[in-house]
Design a protein around this motif. Structure first.
Motif, PDB file in Angstrom:
ATOM      1  N   LEU A   1      19.402 -33.895   2.555  1.00  0.00           N
ATOM      2  CA  LEU A   1      18.641 -32.990   3.420  1.00  0.00           C
ATOM      3  C   LEU A   1      17.813 -32.017   2.584  1.00  0.00           C
ATOM      4  N   ALA A   2      18.418 -31.464   1.526  1.00  0.00           N
ATOM      5  CA  ALA A   2      17.686 -30.528   0.666  1.00  0.00           C
ATOM      6  C   ALA A   2      16.467 -31.223   0.058  1.00  0.00           C
ATOM      7  N   PHE A   3      16.667 -32.461  -0.353  1.00  0.00           N
ATOM      8  CA  PHE A   3      15.590 -33.258  -0.949  1.00  0.00           C
ATOM      9  C   PHE A   3      14.458 -33.440   0.073  1.00  0.00           C
ATOM     10  N   TYR A   4      14.844 -33.794   1.297  1.00  0.00           N
ATOM     11  CA  TYR A   4      13.837 -34.014   2.346  1.00  0.00           C
ATOM     12  C   TYR A   4      13.114 -32.706   2.690  1.00  0.00           C
ATOM     13  N   LEU A   5      13.872 -31.626   2.838  1.00  0.00           N
ATOM     14  CA  LEU A   5      13.260 -30.350   3.221  1.00  0.00           C
ATOM     15  C   LEU A   5      12.337 -29.829   2.121  1.00  0.00           C
ATOM     16  N   ALA A   6      12.727 -30.019   0.857  1.00  0.00           N
ATOM     17  CA  ALA A   6      11.850 -29.602  -0.243  1.00  0.00           C
ATOM     18  C   ALA A   6      10.555 -30.411  -0.198  1.00  0.00           C
ATOM     19  N   SER A   7      10.664 -31.684   0.187  1.00  0.00           N
ATOM     20  CA  SER A   7       9.457 -32.527   0.227  1.00  0.00           C
ATOM     21  C   SER A   7       8.492 -32.047   1.311  1.00  0.00           C
ATOM     22  N   LEU A   8       9.014 -31.333   2.334  1.00  0.00           N
ATOM     23  CA  LEU A   8       8.136 -30.781   3.364  1.00  0.00           C
ATOM     24  C   LEU A   8       7.310 -29.611   2.826  1.00  0.00           C
ATOM     25  N   SER A   9       7.672 -29.123   1.641  1.00  0.00           N
ATOM     26  CA  SER A   9       6.910 -28.047   1.005  1.00  0.00           C
ATOM     27  C   SER A   9       6.129 -28.563  -0.188  1.00  0.00           C
ATOM     28  N   ASP A  10       6.005 -29.882  -0.293  1.00  0.00           N
ATOM     29  CA  ASP A  10       5.284 -30.464  -1.428  1.00  0.00           C
ATOM     30  C   ASP A  10       3.869 -29.882  -1.502  1.00  0.00           C
ATOM     31  N   GLY A  11       3.513 -29.336  -2.644  1.00  0.00           N
ATOM     32  CA  GLY A  11       2.185 -28.750  -2.828  1.00  0.00           C
ATOM     33  C   GLY A  11       2.133 -27.256  -2.541  1.00  0.00           C
ATOM     34  N   GLU A  12       3.155 -26.731  -1.869  1.00  0.00           N
ATOM     35  CA  GLU A  12       3.200 -25.285  -1.593  1.00  0.00           C
ATOM     36  C   GLU A  12       3.423 -24.507  -2.891  1.00  0.00           C
ATOM     37  N   ILE A  13       2.779 -23.386  -3.007  1.00  0.00           N
ATOM     38  CA  ILE A  13       2.986 -22.540  -4.185  1.00  0.00           C
ATOM     39  C   ILE A  13       4.288 -21.754  -4.029  1.00  0.00           C
ATOM     40  N   ILE A  14       5.141 -21.818  -5.043  1.00  0.00           N
ATOM     41  CA  ILE A  14       6.422 -21.112  -4.987  1.00  0.00           C
ATOM     42  C   ILE A  14       6.187 -19.606  -5.005  1.00  0.00           C
ATOM     43  N   ASP A  15       6.878 -18.927  -4.112  1.00  0.00           N
ATOM     44  CA  ASP A  15       6.710 -17.483  -3.999  1.00  0.00           C
ATOM     45  C   ASP A  15       8.049 -16.856  -3.616  1.00  0.00           C
ATOM     46  N   VAL A  16       8.863 -16.572  -4.610  1.00  0.00           N
ATOM     47  CA  VAL A  16      10.137 -15.893  -4.385  1.00  0.00           C
ATOM     48  C   VAL A  16       9.915 -14.435  -4.778  1.00  0.00           C
ATOM     49  N   ASP A  17       9.973 -13.556  -3.791  1.00  0.00           N
ATOM     50  CA  ASP A  17       9.640 -12.154  -4.068  1.00  0.00           C
ATOM     51  C   ASP A  17      10.813 -11.447  -4.736  1.00  0.00           C
ATOM     52  N   VAL A  18      10.669 -11.211  -6.021  1.00  0.00           N
ATOM     53  CA  VAL A  18      11.725 -10.494  -6.746  1.00  0.00           C
ATOM     54  C   VAL A  18      11.205  -9.169  -7.283  1.00  0.00           C
ATOM     55  N   ASN A  19      10.012  -8.756  -6.798  1.00  0.00           N
ATOM     56  CA  ASN A  19       9.473  -7.480  -7.261  1.00  0.00           C
ATOM     57  C   ASN A  19       9.939  -6.326  -6.377  1.00  0.00           C
ATOM     58  N   ALA A  20      10.029  -6.589  -5.077  1.00  0.00           N
ATOM     59  CA  ALA A  20      10.476  -5.531  -4.170  1.00  0.00           C
ATOM     60  C   ALA A  20      11.957  -5.261  -4.398  1.00  0.00           C
ATOM     61  N   PRO A  21      12.339  -3.991  -4.503  1.00  0.00           N
ATOM     62  CA  PRO A  21      13.763  -3.694  -4.679  1.00  0.00           C
ATOM     63  C   PRO A  21      14.570  -4.263  -3.521  1.00  0.00           C
ATOM     64  N   GLY A  22      15.714  -4.823  -3.835  1.00  0.00           N
ATOM     65  CA  GLY A  22      16.541  -5.426  -2.786  1.00  0.00           C
ATOM     66  C   GLY A  22      17.433  -6.498  -3.362  1.00  0.00           C
ATOM     67  N   PRO A  23      18.148  -7.177  -2.486  1.00  0.00           N
ATOM     68  CA  PRO A  23      19.150  -8.146  -2.958  1.00  0.00           C
ATOM     69  C   PRO A  23      18.583  -9.330  -3.739  1.00  0.00           C
ATOM     70  N   VAL A  24      17.345  -9.763  -3.394  1.00  0.00           N
ATOM     71  CA  VAL A  24      16.780 -10.915  -4.117  1.00  0.00           C
ATOM     72  C   VAL A  24      16.407 -10.497  -5.551  1.00  0.00           C
ATOM     73  N   LYS A  25      15.857  -9.310  -5.671  1.00  0.00           N
ATOM     74  CA  LYS A  25      15.543  -8.788  -7.009  1.00  0.00           C
ATOM     75  C   LYS A  25      16.839  -8.623  -7.821  1.00  0.00           C
ATOM     76  N   ASP A  26      17.866  -8.102  -7.187  1.00  0.00           N
ATOM     77  CA  ASP A  26      19.146  -7.940  -7.883  1.00  0.00           C
ATOM     78  C   ASP A  26      19.689  -9.294  -8.337  1.00  0.00           C
TER      79      ASP A  26
END
Lengths: 182, 323
Positions: free
Chosen positions: B168-193
């Motif tokens: 499923l992860a493989f299939y779902l990632a393929s639905l984002s094929d070509g999308e630019i990765i954008d994980v926001d780790v600049n804003a303070p918060g749990p993802v940055k931590d």
């Protein structure tokens, strides 16, 4: 050969080593006996159940908060009496010394290029004590060196290292390998 | 060694009659591979490391590098992990898609909420891992899949390291094929931590060999031979995961040779004699957050293959050498 080990950081380290020695002397003699787990047999895959003895990534476990292995300074004196054929086996075995992963070795040009080539090590006239220290715990020379800490983490025993050194110091190793193949 | 003990603490401990060893354990500091201070959460951060980014930063640069006869490791393997899709991988996407649409006994499927074939999830994988407000934790793709499966479909056996989850992860990632990765780790918060913890874990020396992930995945190791392999630089690497990884797999795997990022980290840990984390656990999630954010600005390319199945490059190198 005679080998002595001492820690590099004064009384604090000595206290830790003393505590460790006391713990070992007061009961069991190996980690395996202490934990009831099967000990690693060099040459076999490392049992994953034993890997929580060393610092790990998982900060939710005790190993994730474990201190790094203490830097150990060692001294080597006497003659090199190891078995070079066994040393070659240790150095090239993926599940033992695994030196070949990063180094080219005498008779083994297929080795890795991350570390310097050791193919001509015997011609460099390096002191035995230097080589022994470098294999036992390289951090004495370079804290950021890539090499595994063979001694402190019990990857190789002093005898194992003696064999590997015998292999590295045999002159004209290429000829020796070639002669063996003939 | 970077262990320091405040003298006051030692004195206090001695006065209290406590063995100094105890104090030492409470003051643990770790050894780190150098380079932590240089990383940035963007794929161009590689300029400070292997400096091969210029060869694989976009399609035009990659084409030029291939034409010039550069070797795969100089292109961070993007010559086949980005430009060439994997036919074997595509065949397995169908299995993931089927799982997605298959209803359970109550008639519920992933498609019940997310639309047939997951149309509503297009682009989502490019922004994973994300903070899950309800669970109060950062989750990677496979963890979100596990939670959905448990809560919505009553499937308790679709954990992060199982075959259905991986497909499923493989299939779902393929639905984002070509999308630019954008994980926001600049804003303070749990993802940055999470990113910062993951960065530290990536550079922390651990295990029997006392290696860090960075020991192999930063220069001079990346670019040199580690036995028959040349390790990649970690920038932009996550953009091709989950990845088709034939013929290698861990003992006990039943994942159709698909490696999620979590599974890849665990595989590396095994090879390097490190304690293997549990897939989806907080520390493993942190490492993935770090790796995915290190691919920020790079397009997802799924499905691709870990190893080059296409031998065209042999002809290319012959053409270059005959010129």
């Amino acid at each position: 050969m005679r080998v002595t080990i001492h820690e590099t950081r004064g009384w604090i380290r000595s206290a830790r080593v003393l505590a460790l020695l006391l713990a070992v002397a007061s009961g069991s003699t190996t980690w395996a006996e202490e934990t009831g787990k099967t000990e690693w047999v060099p040459g076999e895959p490392y049992p994953t159940a034993l890997l929580d003895r060393y610092p790990c990534h998982d900060y939710e476990l005790p190993c994730g908060n474990m201190a790094p292995p203490i830097v150990q300074q060692v001294e080597f004196s006497g003659e090199l009496t190891g078995d070079s054929a066994l040393g070659e086996k240790i150095a090239t075995n993926l599940r033992w010394g695994n030196c070949l992963s990063c180094h080219k070795l005498p008779g083994h040009p297929e080795g890795g290029t991350i570390g310097p080539s050791l193919a001509d090590y015997s011609t460099r006239s390096l002191p035995l004590s230097y080589t022994y220290q470098r294999i036992w715990d390289v951090r004495v020379f370079n804290p950021n060196a890539h090499m595994p800490v063979y001694g402190p983490n019990r990857i190789l025993t002093p005898e194992d290292i003696g064999h590997v050194m015998a292999y590295l110091y045999v002159p004209h190793a290429e000829n020796r390998i070639a002669a063996k193949q003939d | 060694m970077k262990t320091k003990i405040p003298k006051a603490a030692l004195v206090a401990a001695l006065v209290a009659g406590i063995c100094p060893v105890t104090v030492f354990a409470a003051e643990v500091r770790h050894d780190f591979w150098p380079g932590r201070d240089k990383v940035i959460p963007h794929v161009s951060g590689d300029e400070q490391f292997s400096n091969t980014y210029r060869y694989w930063k976009d399609e035009m640069s990659l084409d030029a590098a291939v034409t010039a006869g550069l070797m795969s490791h100089e292109m961070n393997y993007k010559d086949f992990r980005w430009r060439e899709k994997s036919l074997e991988g595509e065949m397995l996407l169908g299995e993931g898609q089927e799982l997605f649409n298959t209803a359970n006994e109550q008639g519920q499927s992933c498609a019940s909420c997310h639309g047939a074939d997951g149309k509503e999830l297009e682009g989502t994988y490019a922004r994973m891992p994300k903070y899950n407000e309800r669970l109060k934790r950062v989750v990677v793709g496979p963890t979100q899949i596990r939670i959905c499966a448990e809560e919505r479909l009553g499937r308790k056996d679709w954990g992060e390291d199982t075959r259905p989850n991986t497909l499923l992860a493989f299939y779902l990632a393929s639905l984002s094929d070509g999308e630019i990765i954008d994980v926001d780790v600049n804003a303070p918060g749990p993802v940055k931590d999470s990113y910062e913890r993951g960065r530290d874990l990536f550079f922390k020396r651990v295990g029997h060999f006392h290696f860090a992930c960075a020991s192999c995945h930063t220069p001079p190791s990346s670019g040199n031979y580690l036995r028959g392999q040349r390790p990649t630089t970690f920038f932009g690497d996550a953009a091709q995961y989950p990845i088709y990884h034939f013929p290698y797999q861990l003992a006990g795997d039943n994942l159709s040779y698909i490696f999620t990022m979590q599974h890849q980290i665990r595989s590396c840990q095994q090879l390097s004699r490190m304690y293997q984390g549990r897939e989806g656990s907080a520390p493993m999630t942190d490492i993935e957050t770090f790796l995915r954010a290190s691919a920020n600005g790079y397009p997802i390319s799924v499905p691709v293959s870990e190893y080059n199945m296409n031998t065209d490059y042999l002809e290319r190198s012959q053409q270059v050498s005959s010129q």
